[in-house]
Motif scaffolding. Sequence first.
Motif, PDB file in Angstrom:
ATOM      1  N   ALA A 288      -1.644  -7.418   6.605  1.00 22.02           N
ATOM      2  CA  ALA A 288      -0.767  -6.209   6.161  1.00 22.02           C
ATOM      3  C   ALA A 288      -1.721  -5.629   5.140  1.00 22.02           C
ATOM      4  CB  ALA A 288       0.285  -6.876   5.579  1.00 22.02           C
ATOM      5  N   ALA A 289      -2.382  -5.916   4.016  1.00 22.51           N
ATOM      6  CA  ALA A 289      -3.005  -5.640   3.204  1.00 22.51           C
ATOM      7  C   ALA A 289      -4.460  -4.782   3.725  1.00 22.51           C
ATOM      8  CB  ALA A 289      -3.860  -6.755   2.185  1.00 22.51           C
ATOM      9  N   GLN A 290      -4.916  -5.050   4.746  1.00 25.12           N
ATOM     10  CA  GLN A 290      -5.971  -4.486   5.452  1.00 25.12           C
ATOM     11  C   GLN A 290      -5.487  -2.978   5.854  1.00 25.12           C
ATOM     12  OE1 GLN A 290      -8.181  -7.304   8.116  1.00 25.12           O
ATOM     13  NE2 GLN A 290      -9.756  -6.266   6.846  1.00 25.12           N
ATOM     14  N   LYS A 291      -4.234  -3.019   6.144  1.00 24.12           N
ATOM     15  CA  LYS A 291      -3.600  -1.766   6.763  1.00 24.12           C
ATOM     16  C   LYS A 291      -3.444  -0.533   5.583  1.00 24.12           C
ATOM     17  CE  LYS A 291      -3.400  -3.114  10.959  1.00 24.12           C
ATOM     18  NZ  LYS A 291      -4.254  -2.340  12.180  1.00 24.12           N
ATOM     19  N   GLY A 292      -3.557  -1.079   4.326  1.00 22.86           N
ATOM     20  CA  GLY A 292      -3.430  -0.404   3.238  1.00 22.86           C
ATOM     21  C   GLY A 292      -2.281  -0.650   2.445  1.00 22.86           C
ATOM     22  N   GLY A 293      -2.012  -0.293   1.238  1.00 24.90           N
ATOM     23  CA  GLY A 293      -0.896  -0.403   0.297  1.00 24.90           C
ATOM     24  C   GLY A 293       0.091  -0.104   0.676  1.00 24.90           C
ATOM     25  N   GLY A 294       0.202   1.199   1.594  1.00 27.73           N
ATOM     26  CA  GLY A 294       1.551   1.560   2.246  1.00 27.73           C
ATOM     27  C   GLY A 294       2.321   0.631   3.006  1.00 27.73           C
ATOM     28  N   ALA A 295       1.475  -0.297   3.916  1.00 23.59           N
ATOM     29  CA  ALA A 295       1.823  -1.150   4.790  1.00 23.59           C
ATOM     30  C   ALA A 295       2.647  -2.211   4.073  1.00 23.59           C
ATOM     31  CB  ALA A 295       0.855  -1.879   5.692  1.00 23.59           C
ATOM     32  N   ILE A 296       2.011  -2.586   3.035  1.00 23.57           N
ATOM     33  CA  ILE A 296       2.845  -3.893   2.153  1.00 23.57           C
ATOM     34  C   ILE A 296       4.087  -3.328   1.738  1.00 23.57           C
ATOM     35  CG2 ILE A 296       2.559  -5.263  -0.195  1.00 23.57           C
ATOM     36  CD1 ILE A 296       1.101  -6.167   2.170  1.00 23.57           C
ATOM     37  N   LEU A 297       4.094  -2.126   0.938  1.00 27.39           N
ATOM     38  CA  LEU A 297       5.036  -1.460   0.721  1.00 27.39           C
ATOM     39  C   LEU A 297       6.405  -1.396   1.458  1.00 27.39           C
ATOM     40  CD1 LEU A 297       3.519   1.363  -1.761  1.00 27.39           C
ATOM     41  CD2 LEU A 297       4.804  -0.929  -2.434  1.00 27.39           C
ATOM     42  N   ARG A 298       6.020  -0.819   2.570  1.00 27.91           N
ATOM     43  CA  ARG A 298       7.003  -0.735   3.565  1.00 27.91           C
ATOM     44  C   ARG A 298       7.729  -2.032   4.306  1.00 27.91           C
ATOM     45  NH1 ARG A 298       3.319   3.266   5.419  1.00 27.91           N
ATOM     46  NH2 ARG A 298       2.470   1.668   6.935  1.00 27.91           N
TER      47      ARG A 298
END
Length: 320
Positions: A113-123
Amino acid sequence: MTANARQYYALGFAAFTVPAILILPKTGWLWAAVFAAAGATALAGLIVLRRRRQKSLVRLAAGSAAGRAALLAVLLWNDLILGRIAAYLCRAYPSGSAFPLVGLLLLLLALYAAQKGGGAILRAGAIVFFFLIGFYLLILGFSLPDLRLSWLKPDLRPIWTAFPAALAPVSVLYLFEGENKEGKPTLWLIGGVLLALLAALVTAGSVSPPVARQEIFPFYTAAKSVKLFGAMERLEPFVSAALTAGGFCLLGTLCAANEKILSVYVPKPTKLAALTNFSVGGACVWASGVVSEGIFAIGMTIFWGLIPLLTLLLGERKKT
């Protein structure tokens, strides 16, 4: 409150459910509330200080040699605590031999999830939040009427090593960008304190304070006696699932924060961050077992409390 702010606070709340459910109930409802309130107050102060700055917490620290050294220390600490948290999350399934499989799988999922960017973690955190708040409202609401009042006498003996765990949501501050509008965190922080208080109350009133101190996961044991509409229900698997979901958010927050920190030293940190998070964090799943609770408590106080505070205070001093 802006949409971004809601996502940050939802992620922080989901991450906080791990200490609120797994760790703080062992110390009794009085100290669980005190520790959670102290952690919420510290987090509120850090948010206020960061709001005055136009730079992110990482960029503030990166502005000086001492700050970059502190960031490197935070990065190493986060990798160590990743392993510790992953090992702790195996306790979500006390009836089986979950160590180390559950922790490693959660760490892998958080890395992805972190590799997908901070937005992925937030969502993901925003989605998990609704599941967690709904489930905990259900189980706590049905548990409160059946508590044994004689077991709710305040326990005046604190477990001090549990206190710094309340600072876990501080890692979310490393994900904030340079924007100045961060909304109002008051209700989110109060909600976290109430969750810690009610979880500890239910634990003490269901299994007794002495048993709660001895159990590995006392809230799980307390869930065995929950009655829905007068009928006993087996809700322990859902407690394990909820703790696992919150653990994913906490691990994902740390992984994303590490990538932000690593961006100070390398231009494209995603792959390197994933490699170090998994190799060092995965190794520390076993290695963290030889480090005492007191050492981890001191480390959490320094790296989740003092270093962010000094970074913001020194940044504020430079601004003036």
